[in-house]
Design an enzyme around this catalytic site. Structure first.
Site, PDB file in Angstrom:
ATOM      1  N   HIS A 170      -9.810   1.249   4.877  1.00  0.00           N
ATOM      2  CA  HIS A 170      -8.461   1.119   5.801  1.00  0.00           C
ATOM      3  C   HIS A 170      -8.673   2.162   6.746  1.00  0.00           C
ATOM      4  CE1 HIS A 170      -4.293   2.344   6.595  1.00  0.00           C
ATOM      5  NE2 HIS A 170      -3.832   1.425   5.737  1.00  0.00           N
ATOM      6  N   GLU A 202      -5.757  -5.155  10.361  1.00  0.00           N
ATOM      7  CA  GLU A 202      -4.623  -4.094  10.714  1.00  0.00           C
ATOM      8  C   GLU A 202      -4.853  -3.349  11.989  1.00  0.00           C
ATOM      9  OE1 GLU A 202      -2.619  -3.208   6.925  1.00  0.00           O
ATOM     10  OE2 GLU A 202      -4.494  -1.671   7.044  1.00  0.00           O
ATOM     11  N   GLY A 255       2.365   1.702  10.915  1.00  0.00           N
ATOM     12  CA  GLY A 255       3.351   2.635  10.835  1.00  0.00           C
ATOM     13  C   GLY A 255       4.155   3.211  12.168  1.00  0.00           C
ATOM     14  N   GLY A 294       2.649  -1.538   4.632  1.00  0.00           N
ATOM     15  CA  GLY A 294       2.846   0.054   4.126  1.00  0.00           C
ATOM     16  C   GLY A 294       3.953   0.538   3.576  1.00  0.00           C
ATOM     17  N   GLY A 295       4.862   1.135   4.773  1.00  0.00           N
ATOM     18  CA  GLY A 295       6.120   1.345   4.739  1.00  0.00           C
ATOM     19  C   GLY A 295       7.020   0.823   4.046  1.00  0.00           C
ATOM     20  N   ASN A 300       0.838  -1.115  -0.139  1.00  0.00           N
ATOM     21  CA  ASN A 300      -0.018   0.146   0.080  1.00  0.00           C
ATOM     22  C   ASN A 300       0.973   1.150  -0.101  1.00  0.00           C
ATOM     23  OD1 ASN A 300      -1.899   2.230   0.599  1.00  0.00           O
ATOM     24  ND2 ASN A 300      -2.350   1.440   2.588  1.00  0.00           N
ATOM     25  N   TRP A 301       0.943   1.841  -1.254  1.00  0.00           N
ATOM     26  CA  TRP A 301       1.993   3.162  -1.271  1.00  0.00           C
ATOM     27  C   TRP A 301       1.092   4.373  -0.886  1.00  0.00           C
ATOM     28  CZ3 TRP A 301       3.702   2.281  -7.271  1.00  0.00           C
ATOM     29  CH2 TRP A 301       4.512   1.063  -7.224  1.00  0.00           C
ATOM     30  N   LYS A 302      -0.074   4.464  -0.303  1.00  0.00           N
ATOM     31  CA  LYS A 302      -0.667   5.580   0.329  1.00  0.00           C
ATOM     32  C   LYS A 302      -0.486   6.771  -0.588  1.00  0.00           C
ATOM     33  CE  LYS A 302      -0.072   3.176   4.663  1.00  0.00           C
ATOM     34  NZ  LYS A 302      -0.176   3.390   6.098  1.00  0.00           N
ATOM     35  N   SER A 321       3.008  -2.888  10.378  1.00  0.00           N
ATOM     36  CA  SER A 321       4.684  -2.922  10.527  1.00  0.00           C
ATOM     37  C   SER A 321       5.446  -4.257  10.397  1.00  0.00           C
ATOM     38  CB  SER A 321       5.156  -2.662  12.056  1.00  0.00           C
ATOM     39  OG  SER A 321       4.557  -1.237  12.323  1.00  0.00           O
ATOM     40  N   GLU A 379      -7.052   4.501   7.877  1.00  0.00           N
ATOM     41  CA  GLU A 379      -6.578   6.022   7.809  1.00  0.00           C
ATOM     42  C   GLU A 379      -8.037   6.479   6.985  1.00  0.00           C
ATOM     43  OE1 GLU A 379      -3.116   5.210   5.555  1.00  0.00           O
ATOM     44  OE2 GLU A 379      -2.144   4.823   7.406  1.00  0.00           O
TER      45      GLU A 379
HETATM   46  C1  PEP Z   1      -0.767   0.026   6.239  1.00  0.00           C
HETATM   47  O1  PEP Z   1      -1.045   1.309   6.401  1.00  0.00           O
HETATM   48  O2  PEP Z   1      -1.648  -0.690   5.490  1.00  0.00           O
HETATM   49  C2  PEP Z   1       0.281  -0.501   6.980  1.00  0.00           C
HETATM   50  C3  PEP Z   1       0.180  -1.901   7.224  1.00  0.00           C
HETATM   51  O3  PEP Z   1       1.266   0.137   7.159  1.00  0.00           O
HETATM   52  P1  PEP Z   1       2.771  -0.150   7.902  1.00  0.00           P
HETATM   53  O4  PEP Z   1       3.010  -1.630   7.096  1.00  0.00           O
HETATM   54  O5  PEP Z   1       3.496   1.111   7.365  1.00  0.00           O
HETATM   55  O6  PEP Z   1       2.481  -0.339   9.237  1.00  0.00           O
END
Ligand code: PEP
Length: 257
Positions: A99, A171, A177, A238-239, A12-14, A217, A101
């Site tokens: 999600h 999640e 994050g 994500g990251g 997920n590049w957000k 994470s 967010e």
């Molecule tokens: C996400 O936002 O879907 C996510 C899992 O982020 P991260 O891997 O950065 O925790």
């Protein structure tokens, strides 16, 4: 992870990248994955304006492309929105829906998410339903209640076939994050609970087919632990998906456990 469910790892590049950065990342991933790949199903989810370019770059590669959201309405006068029909013209595979967010910053409710899931199915996109508790909810001992409510609202009324196709992503919000990933055993407990809900709704056979990802994470050091758990069928990343070498290491998780 079971042998009947093919593992799935989604990046997920957000809203992190500019167009040239998305193009560059897609090209790097395509090159890295081409030579070494024999792993899980995978996809990346760029921002709306980058979807077409990224999809074209990844044409013919094993990396699919998904959207990060969609509007549930049918095409029409909805300024600023992007509907499932428009996304389906781009030949995408997935749409991330609900999600945290989106729920936190854009006020999405369980009912909004349920409508979006139906819109995705309307055009043949595979919905990836994201759900999970906040730190406060966890500390108050309400994780189970929150998960049952979010997942229950999203799957109500879906037929067994849809429930088998749907992808879910647990999640925990406190893990997104933050670098504080969930304990594998705690994540597995939630995944088992969710598989039980799917079983009640659609029967054992369908529930055994549905993939439930963990997100929060995830990196190349911890992904193998999650994928070894019985009801964890992949990861939403994500990251770490913004670094092509790290994302490819995650895809090759068997070699890094
Ligand atoms: C996400 O936002 O879907 C996510 C899992 O982020 P991260 O891997 O950065 O925790």
């Amino acid at each position: 992870m079971s042998t009947v469910r093919r593992p799935l790892i989604i990046g997920n590049w957000k809203m992190n990248l500019g167009l040239n950065q998305s193009i560059g990342l897609a090209k790097e991933l395509k090159n890295l994955v081409a030579s070494i790949y024999a792993g899980p199903e995978t996809a990346v989810c760029p921002s709306f304006p980058h979807l077409l370019a990224v999809r074209q770059i990844l044409e013919g590669s094993v990396i699919g492309v998904g959207a990060q959201d969609l509007a549930p309405q049918k095409p029409g006068a909805y300024t600023g929105a992007v509907c499932a029909e428009q996304l389906s013209e781009l030949e995408l595979r997935f749409a991330l829906l609900g999600h945290s967010e989106r729920r936190q910053f854009f006020g999405e409710t369980d009912m909004d998410v349920a409508e979006k899931i139906r819109a995705a199915f309307r055009v043949g996109l595979v919905p990836v339903l994201c759900f999970g508790e906040t730190l406060e909810q966890r500390e108050a001992g309400s994780t189970e209640e929150v998960v049952v409510r979010q997942v229950g609202a999203a799957i109500e009324g879906l037929e067994s076939q849809a429930l088998a196709t749907l992808v879910l992503a647990y999640e925990p919000i406190w893990a997104i994050g933050t670098g504080h990933s969930a304990e594998v055993a705690d994540a597995q407990d939630v995944h088992r609970l969710v598989r039980g809900l799917l079983q009640e709704a659609a029967g054992e056979e369908s529930a055994q087919t549905t993939r439930i990802l963990y997100g929060g994470s995830v990196n190349s050091s911890n992904v193998g632990g999650y994928l070894a758990a019985e009801d964890i069928d992949g990861a939403l990343v994500g990251g770490a998906s913004l670094d092509p070498d790290e994302f490819v290491k995650i895809l090759c998780y068997q070699d890094h456990t």
